[in-house]
Motif scaffolding. Structure first.
Motif, PDB file in Angstrom:
ATOM      1  N   GLY A 264       0.834  -1.077   0.020  1.00 20.64           N
ATOM      2  CA  GLY A 264       0.086   0.113   0.149  1.00 20.64           C
ATOM      3  C   GLY A 264       0.789   1.239   0.006  1.00 20.64           C
ATOM      4  N   ARG A 265       2.028   1.105  -0.550  1.00 22.68           N
ATOM      5  CA  ARG A 265       3.093   2.197  -0.504  1.00 22.68           C
ATOM      6  C   ARG A 265       3.977   2.082  -1.859  1.00 22.68           C
ATOM      7  N   TYR A 266       3.807   3.296  -2.629  1.00 23.36           N
ATOM      8  CA  TYR A 266       4.566   3.242  -3.991  1.00 23.36           C
ATOM      9  C   TYR A 266       5.884   3.768  -3.675  1.00 23.36           C
ATOM     10  N   GLN A 267       6.986   3.400  -4.720  1.00 18.41           N
ATOM     11  CA  GLN A 267       8.272   3.963  -4.745  1.00 18.41           C
ATOM     12  C   GLN A 267       8.277   5.144  -5.533  1.00 18.41           C
ATOM     13  N   VAL A 268       8.836   6.156  -4.867  1.00 22.11           N
ATOM     14  CA  VAL A 268       9.339   7.334  -5.680  1.00 22.11           C
ATOM     15  C   VAL A 268      10.621   7.659  -5.896  1.00 22.11           C
ATOM     16  N   LYS A 269      11.146   7.550  -7.217  1.00 21.27           N
ATOM     17  CA  LYS A 269      12.440   7.816  -7.512  1.00 21.27           C
ATOM     18  C   LYS A 269      12.722   9.007  -8.076  1.00 21.27           C
ATOM     19  N   ASP A 270      13.521  10.030  -7.329  1.00 19.24           N
ATOM     20  CA  ASP A 270      13.974  11.319  -8.044  1.00 19.24           C
ATOM     21  C   ASP A 270      15.018  10.993  -8.804  1.00 19.24           C
ATOM     22  N   MET A 271      14.664  11.135 -10.050  1.00 19.65           N
ATOM     23  CA  MET A 271      15.728  10.720 -11.083  1.00 19.65           C
ATOM     24  C   MET A 271      17.197  11.590 -11.099  1.00 19.65           C
ATOM     25  N   GLN A 272      16.870  13.039 -10.499  1.00 16.94           N
ATOM     26  CA  GLN A 272      17.958  13.785 -10.599  1.00 16.94           C
ATOM     27  C   GLN A 272      18.907  13.366  -9.300  1.00 16.94           C
ATOM     28  N   ALA A 273      18.441  13.316  -8.281  1.00 14.71           N
ATOM     29  CA  ALA A 273      19.067  13.176  -7.119  1.00 14.71           C
ATOM     30  C   ALA A 273      19.576  11.627  -6.826  1.00 14.71           C
ATOM     31  N   ALA A 274      18.841  10.883  -7.477  1.00 16.62           N
ATOM     32  CA  ALA A 274      19.040   9.315  -7.360  1.00 16.62           C
ATOM     33  C   ALA A 274      18.744   8.778  -6.150  1.00 16.62           C
ATOM     34  N   THR A 275      17.711   9.353  -5.567  1.00 22.57           N
ATOM     35  CA  THR A 275      17.161   8.707  -4.315  1.00 22.57           C
ATOM     36  C   THR A 275      15.830   8.073  -4.569  1.00 22.57           C
ATOM     37  N   GLN A 276      15.338   7.683  -3.577  1.00 20.61           N
ATOM     38  CA  GLN A 276      14.046   6.777  -3.655  1.00 20.61           C
ATOM     39  C   GLN A 276      13.421   6.429  -2.341  1.00 20.61           C
ATOM     40  N   GLU A 277      12.057   6.813  -2.221  1.00 19.91           N
ATOM     41  CA  GLU A 277      11.218   6.883  -0.809  1.00 19.91           C
ATOM     42  C   GLU A 277      10.083   6.147  -1.241  1.00 19.91           C
ATOM     43  N   GLU A 278       9.612   5.738  -0.160  1.00 26.07           N
ATOM     44  CA  GLU A 278       8.187   5.209  -0.052  1.00 26.07           C
ATOM     45  C   GLU A 278       7.152   6.127   0.182  1.00 26.07           C
ATOM     46  N   VAL A 279       6.131   6.230  -0.587  1.00 27.11           N
ATOM     47  CA  VAL A 279       5.004   7.134  -0.540  1.00 27.11           C
ATOM     48  C   VAL A 279       3.733   6.600  -0.501  1.00 27.11           C
ATOM     49  N   GLU A 280       2.830   6.960   0.407  1.00 23.68           N
ATOM     50  CA  GLU A 280       1.501   6.400   0.443  1.00 23.68           C
ATOM     51  C   GLU A 280       0.696   7.011  -0.790  1.00 23.68           C
ATOM     52  N   PRO A 281      -0.046   6.159  -1.607  1.00 25.04           N
ATOM     53  CA  PRO A 281      -0.671   6.645  -2.735  1.00 25.04           C
ATOM     54  C   PRO A 281      -1.510   7.928  -2.675  1.00 25.04           C
ATOM     55  N   GLY A 282      -2.033   8.358  -1.727  1.00 23.27           N
ATOM     56  CA  GLY A 282      -2.696   9.607  -1.482  1.00 23.27           C
ATOM     57  C   GLY A 282      -1.830  10.699  -1.138  1.00 23.27           C
ATOM     58  N   GLY A 283      -0.586  10.372  -0.957  1.00 21.62           N
ATOM     59  CA  GLY A 283       0.519  11.654  -0.553  1.00 21.62           C
ATOM     60  C   GLY A 283       1.332  11.694  -1.803  1.00 21.62           C
ATOM     61  N   ILE A 284       1.134  11.113  -2.920  1.00 22.71           N
ATOM     62  CA  ILE A 284       1.810  11.221  -4.207  1.00 22.71           C
ATOM     63  C   ILE A 284       2.173  12.844  -4.570  1.00 22.71           C
ATOM     64  N   MET A 285       0.695  13.249  -4.823  1.00 20.18           N
ATOM     65  CA  MET A 285       0.790  14.423  -5.346  1.00 20.18           C
ATOM     66  C   MET A 285       1.402  15.582  -4.482  1.00 20.18           C
ATOM     67  N   GLU A 286       1.268  15.487  -3.390  1.00 19.18           N
ATOM     68  CA  GLU A 286       1.772  16.529  -2.469  1.00 19.18           C
ATOM     69  C   GLU A 286       3.432  16.312  -2.213  1.00 19.18           C
ATOM     70  N   TYR A 287       3.738  15.004  -2.398  1.00 23.40           N
ATOM     71  CA  TYR A 287       5.471  14.832  -2.210  1.00 23.40           C
ATOM     72  C   TYR A 287       5.874  15.173  -3.671  1.00 23.40           C
ATOM     73  N   LEU A 288       5.325  15.039  -4.969  1.00 20.76           N
ATOM     74  CA  LEU A 288       5.954  15.533  -6.122  1.00 20.76           C
ATOM     75  C   LEU A 288       5.939  17.202  -6.089  1.00 20.76           C
ATOM     76  N   LYS A 289       4.793  17.801  -5.683  1.00 19.43           N
ATOM     77  CA  LYS A 289       4.615  19.166  -5.727  1.00 19.43           C
ATOM     78  C   LYS A 289       5.597  20.219  -4.960  1.00 19.43           C
ATOM     79  N   SER A 290       5.753  19.373  -3.966  1.00 21.77           N
ATOM     80  CA  SER A 290       6.892  19.805  -2.682  1.00 21.77           C
ATOM     81  C   SER A 290       8.295  19.771  -3.193  1.00 21.77           C
ATOM     82  N   ARG A 291       8.648  18.921  -4.240  1.00 25.85           N
ATOM     83  CA  ARG A 291       9.971  18.979  -4.882  1.00 25.85           C
ATOM     84  C   ARG A 291      10.204  19.379  -5.947  1.00 25.85           C
TER      85      ARG A 291
END
Length: 80
Positions: free
Chosen positions: A52-79
């Motif tokens: 119930g958690r997706y992986q979001v990979k920042d292609m520029q920073a080469a980092t990856q975090e687990e994020v709840e599906p409902g929080g993906i939008m906020e996560y991306l917009k904050s970065r």
């Protein structure tokens, strides 16, 4: 399909989204994201669906975090 639902939500918020629906190896998909100069890749595989958690990979920073599906939008917009 969770990936399609997320893609629709992100597009509605004005983000450009490419989606791969055919089963291919993760390395190949990330290579394609790199070619498209994507800033982020959201990984939704069987394991992610089970947890119930997706992986979001920042292609520029080469980092990856687990994020709840409902929080993906906020996560991306904050970065962006």
């Amino acid at each position: 399909v969770p990936a399609l639902d997320l893609a629709r939500e992100l597009r509605a918020a004005g983000l450009r989204v490419e989606i791969g629906l055919e089963p291919v190896k993760l390395k190949k998909m990330l290579g394609q994201a790199n070619k498209l100069q994507a800033r982020f890749a959201v990984i939704i595989g069987e394991g992610e669906l089970a947890r119930g958690r997706y992986q979001v990979k920042d292609m520029q920073a080469a980092t990856q975090e687990e994020v709840e599906p409902g929080g993906i939008m906020e996560y991306l917009k904050s970065r962006l």
